[in-house]
Design a protein around this motif. Sequence first.
Motif, mmCIF file in Angstrom:
data_model
loop_
_atom_site.group_PDB
_atom_site.id
_atom_site.type_symbol
_atom_site.label_atom_id
_atom_site.label_comp_id
_atom_site.label_asym_id
_atom_site.label_seq_id
_atom_site.Cartn_x
_atom_site.Cartn_y
_atom_site.Cartn_z
ATOM 1 N N ARG A 26 -2.574 -4.198 -18.289
ATOM 2 C CA ARG A 26 -3.232 -3.224 -19.165
ATOM 3 C C ARG A 26 -2.555 -3.063 -20.522
ATOM 4 N NH1 ARG A 26 -3.861 -2.322 -13.996
ATOM 5 N NH2 ARG A 26 -5.987 -2.024 -13.258
ATOM 6 N N ARG A 60 -2.249 -18.812 -14.016
ATOM 7 C CA ARG A 60 -1.149 -17.905 -13.665
ATOM 8 C C ARG A 60 -0.186 -18.578 -12.691
ATOM 9 N NH1 ARG A 60 -4.247 -12.609 -12.026
ATOM 10 N NH2 ARG A 60 -2.146 -11.756 -11.721
ATOM 11 N N GLY A 153 -12.596 -4.149 -4.638
ATOM 12 C CA GLY A 153 -13.650 -4.006 -3.624
ATOM 13 C C GLY A 153 -13.238 -4.639 -2.310
ATOM 14 N N SER A 178 1.078 1.214 -13.409
ATOM 15 C CA SER A 178 0.401 2.224 -14.239
ATOM 16 C C SER A 178 -0.310 3.277 -13.404
ATOM 17 C CB SER A 178 -0.618 1.532 -15.153
ATOM 18 O OG SER A 178 -1.602 0.877 -14.355
ATOM 19 N N TYR A 182 -6.082 1.994 -6.790
ATOM 20 C CA TYR A 182 -5.917 2.527 -5.437
ATOM 21 C C TYR A 182 -6.156 1.417 -4.431
ATOM 22 C CZ TYR A 182 -5.616 7.113 -7.463
ATOM 23 O OH TYR A 182 -5.179 8.210 -8.172
ATOM 24 N N ASN A 202 9.472 3.578 -15.187
ATOM 25 C CA ASN A 202 8.445 3.074 -16.087
ATOM 26 C C ASN A 202 8.904 3.295 -17.522
ATOM 27 O OD1 ASN A 202 5.850 2.540 -17.363
ATOM 28 N ND2 ASN A 202 4.938 2.838 -15.327
HETATM 29 C C1 BV8 Z 1 -10.119 -1.076 -2.178
HETATM 30 C C2 BV8 Z 1 -5.089 -8.804 -7.669
HETATM 31 C C3 BV8 Z 1 -11.447 -0.348 -0.412
HETATM 32 C C4 BV8 Z 1 -5.841 -9.462 -8.748
HETATM 33 C C5 BV8 Z 1 -5.469 -6.474 -8.055
HETATM 34 C C6 BV8 Z 1 -12.384 5.185 -8.028
HETATM 35 C C7 BV8 Z 1 -11.310 5.918 -7.571
HETATM 36 C C8 BV8 Z 1 -10.373 5.350 -6.721
HETATM 37 C C9 BV8 Z 1 -10.492 4.020 -6.342
HETATM 38 C C10 BV8 Z 1 -11.541 3.297 -6.817
HETATM 39 C C11 BV8 Z 1 -12.496 3.851 -7.647
HETATM 40 N N1 BV8 Z 1 -13.406 2.899 -7.934
HETATM 41 C C12 BV8 Z 1 -13.052 1.733 -7.309
HETATM 42 C C13 BV8 Z 1 -11.945 1.981 -6.625
HETATM 43 C C14 BV8 Z 1 -11.214 1.061 -5.810
HETATM 44 C C15 BV8 Z 1 -10.418 0.086 -6.661
HETATM 45 C C16 BV8 Z 1 -9.654 0.769 -7.775
HETATM 46 O O1 BV8 Z 1 -8.613 1.356 -7.540
HETATM 47 N N2 BV8 Z 1 -10.198 0.687 -8.988
HETATM 48 C C17 BV8 Z 1 -9.536 1.328 -10.098
HETATM 49 C C18 BV8 Z 1 -9.540 0.397 -11.296
HETATM 50 C C19 BV8 Z 1 -10.244 2.644 -10.369
HETATM 51 N N3 BV8 Z 1 -9.470 -0.500 -5.747
HETATM 52 C C20 BV8 Z 1 -9.851 -1.552 -5.022
HETATM 53 O O2 BV8 Z 1 -10.915 -2.123 -5.129
HETATM 54 C C21 BV8 Z 1 -8.854 -2.004 -3.970
HETATM 55 N N4 BV8 Z 1 -9.549 -2.120 -2.731
HETATM 56 O O3 BV8 Z 1 -10.106 0.045 -2.638
HETATM 57 O O4 BV8 Z 1 -10.750 -1.411 -1.030
HETATM 58 C C22 BV8 Z 1 -12.148 -0.896 0.719
HETATM 59 C C23 BV8 Z 1 -12.455 -0.024 1.741
HETATM 60 C C24 BV8 Z 1 -13.115 -0.509 2.804
HETATM 61 C C25 BV8 Z 1 -13.469 -1.850 2.867
HETATM 62 C C26 BV8 Z 1 -13.152 -2.718 1.838
HETATM 63 C C27 BV8 Z 1 -12.492 -2.235 0.749
HETATM 64 C C28 BV8 Z 1 -8.267 -3.358 -4.281
HETATM 65 C C29 BV8 Z 1 -7.450 -3.296 -5.529
HETATM 66 C C30 BV8 Z 1 -6.727 -4.609 -5.719
HETATM 67 C C31 BV8 Z 1 -7.281 -5.324 -6.926
HETATM 68 N N5 BV8 Z 1 -6.451 -6.488 -7.208
HETATM 69 N N6 BV8 Z 1 -4.692 -7.523 -8.189
HETATM 70 C C32 BV8 Z 1 -4.905 -10.102 -9.701
HETATM 71 O O5 BV8 Z 1 -3.686 -9.880 -9.657
HETATM 72 O O6 BV8 Z 1 -5.439 -10.861 -10.516
HETATM 73 S S1 BV8 Z 1 -5.114 -5.104 -8.951
HETATM 74 C C33 BV8 Z 1 -4.262 -5.487 -10.407
HETATM 75 O O7 BV8 Z 1 -4.053 -4.272 -11.128
HETATM 76 C C34 BV8 Z 1 -2.852 -5.929 -10.190
HETATM 77 O O8 BV8 Z 1 -2.661 -6.730 -9.090
HETATM 78 C C35 BV8 Z 1 -2.094 -4.678 -10.022
HETATM 79 O O9 BV8 Z 1 -1.936 -4.459 -8.668
HETATM 80 C C36 BV8 Z 1 -3.036 -3.635 -10.441
HETATM 81 C C37 BV8 Z 1 -2.403 -2.541 -11.192
HETATM 82 O O10 BV8 Z 1 -1.736 -3.071 -12.255
HETATM 83 P P1 BV8 Z 1 -0.193 -2.685 -12.479
HETATM 84 O O11 BV8 Z 1 0.618 -3.514 -11.564
HETATM 85 O O12 BV8 Z 1 -0.007 -1.217 -12.405
HETATM 86 O O13 BV8 Z 1 -0.047 -3.241 -13.931
HETATM 87 P P2 BV8 Z 1 -0.494 -2.519 -15.285
HETATM 88 O O14 BV8 Z 1 -0.539 -3.564 -16.346
HETATM 89 O O15 BV8 Z 1 -1.685 -1.656 -15.048
HETATM 90 O O16 BV8 Z 1 0.729 -1.539 -15.567
HETATM 91 C C38 BV8 Z 1 2.015 -2.061 -15.830
HETATM 92 C C39 BV8 Z 1 2.947 -0.872 -15.896
HETATM 93 O O17 BV8 Z 1 4.275 -1.353 -16.102
HETATM 94 C C40 BV8 Z 1 2.645 0.072 -17.050
HETATM 95 O O18 BV8 Z 1 2.696 1.409 -16.562
HETATM 96 C C41 BV8 Z 1 3.789 -0.191 -18.049
HETATM 97 O O19 BV8 Z 1 4.157 1.002 -18.739
HETATM 98 C C42 BV8 Z 1 4.893 -0.613 -17.122
HETATM 99 N N7 BV8 Z 1 5.875 -1.520 -17.729
HETATM 100 C C43 BV8 Z 1 5.645 -2.549 -18.597
HETATM 101 N N8 BV8 Z 1 6.814 -3.157 -18.886
HETATM 102 C C44 BV8 Z 1 7.784 -2.523 -18.181
HETATM 103 C C45 BV8 Z 1 7.194 -1.486 -17.446
HETATM 104 N N9 BV8 Z 1 7.903 -0.655 -16.649
HETATM 105 C C46 BV8 Z 1 9.242 -0.865 -16.567
HETATM 106 N N10 BV8 Z 1 9.879 -1.843 -17.251
HETATM 107 C C47 BV8 Z 1 9.195 -2.684 -18.059
HETATM 108 N N11 BV8 Z 1 9.844 -3.647 -18.731
#
Ligand code: BV8
Length: 235
Positions: A26, A60, A153, A178, A182, A202
């Motif tokens: 992000r 990747r 999903g 971040s 979920y 973070n």
């Molecule tokens: C599921 C693989 C249910 C792909 C990934 C509404 C509310 C709640 C949930 C949902 C909703 N609508 C939909 C959902 C569910 C959905 C979800 O959460 N959506 C979100 C966007 C709202 N979740 C799902 O679909 C999950 N499954 O819920 O299943 C279910 C139930 C029954 C039956 C079947 C299913 C599955 C989610 C998994 C998706 N796949 N990854 C890939 O890698 O290509 S998610 C992807 O984003 C990443 O893998 C990672 O896990 C995820 C989050 O990213 P972060 O790791 O947090 O990275 P990001 O860049 O966001 O942040 C980096 C952070 O590091 C920042 O805060 C930054 O400040 C910090 N940082 C940077 N540099 C440093 C640092 N910190 C310290 N030191 C540094 N140097």
Amino acid sequence: MTDPHAKIVILTGAGISAESGIETFRAEDGLWAQHRVEDVATPEGFMRDPELVVNFYNARRAQLPEVAPNAAHRALAHLETHHRGEVIVITQNVDDLHERGGSQSVYHMHGELNSALCAACENRWPAPMVMAPGDPCPRCAAPAARPDIVWFGEMPYEMDTLFAHLGQADVFAAIGTSGNVYPAAGFVAEARRAGAHTIEFNLEPSAVGNQFQEHRTGPASRTVSDWVLSIIGRQ
Ligand code: BV8
């Protein structure tokens, strides 16, 4: 002061690998800046354009040999080796840097770049560096190979085991995530219900930052190393 026998459960996200040169999701120039999530990290996107999705993961996977674990990965491995209590790493990351940094107990809840999955028989095998849509499964021969990645999903892996660990946590640390996705973003609430002390590592508060009792702000390579030293140094 961490009890020498405390069970420590750690959740990591893309931020722990950022200093190794792997883009986060992000950040402005992050992975999602070039691709829409819906196009490359959903089953629908894979059905619509398997070539685009498979090549997104090929790119990747190809980067892995060019990057190395950083001090934060190594510090967590050091903690696992020297801390007398159990240390568990749950990672949202699909890279192999925790293992290459020396961690043994790692759960890849969102899958792994180095693993391939058969959509027909659920067989898993080490992914070739370059995958193509329709690659045959080595077990059932169906042309159904896909990246072994949990897309939006889809159900993350080993959730029952992960919740069992969270229920036993004395300390829960979230590093470089971040808090947008979920169920991982809900782990801090689960750990608090178990009475764990919660720490967020973070650069800035995450979307669930207000649920943590303690914050250690700064690059993980420094903050995690200092934290581990404060625990191991006293044992
Ligand atoms: C599921 C693989 C249910 C792909 C990934 C509404 C509310 C709640 C949930 C949902 C909703 N609508 C939909 C959902 C569910 C959905 C979800 O959460 N959506 C979100 C966007 C709202 N979740 C799902 O679909 C999950 N499954 O819920 O299943 C279910 C139930 C029954 C039956 C079947 C299913 C599955 C989610 C998994 C998706 N796949 N990854 C890939 O890698 O290509 S998610 C992807 O984003 C990443 O893998 C990672 O896990 C995820 C989050 O990213 P972060 O790791 O947090 O990275 P990001 O860049 O966001 O942040 C980096 C952070 O590091 C920042 O805060 C930054 O400040 C910090 N940082 C940077 N540099 C440093 C640092 N910190 C310290 N030191 C540094 N140097």
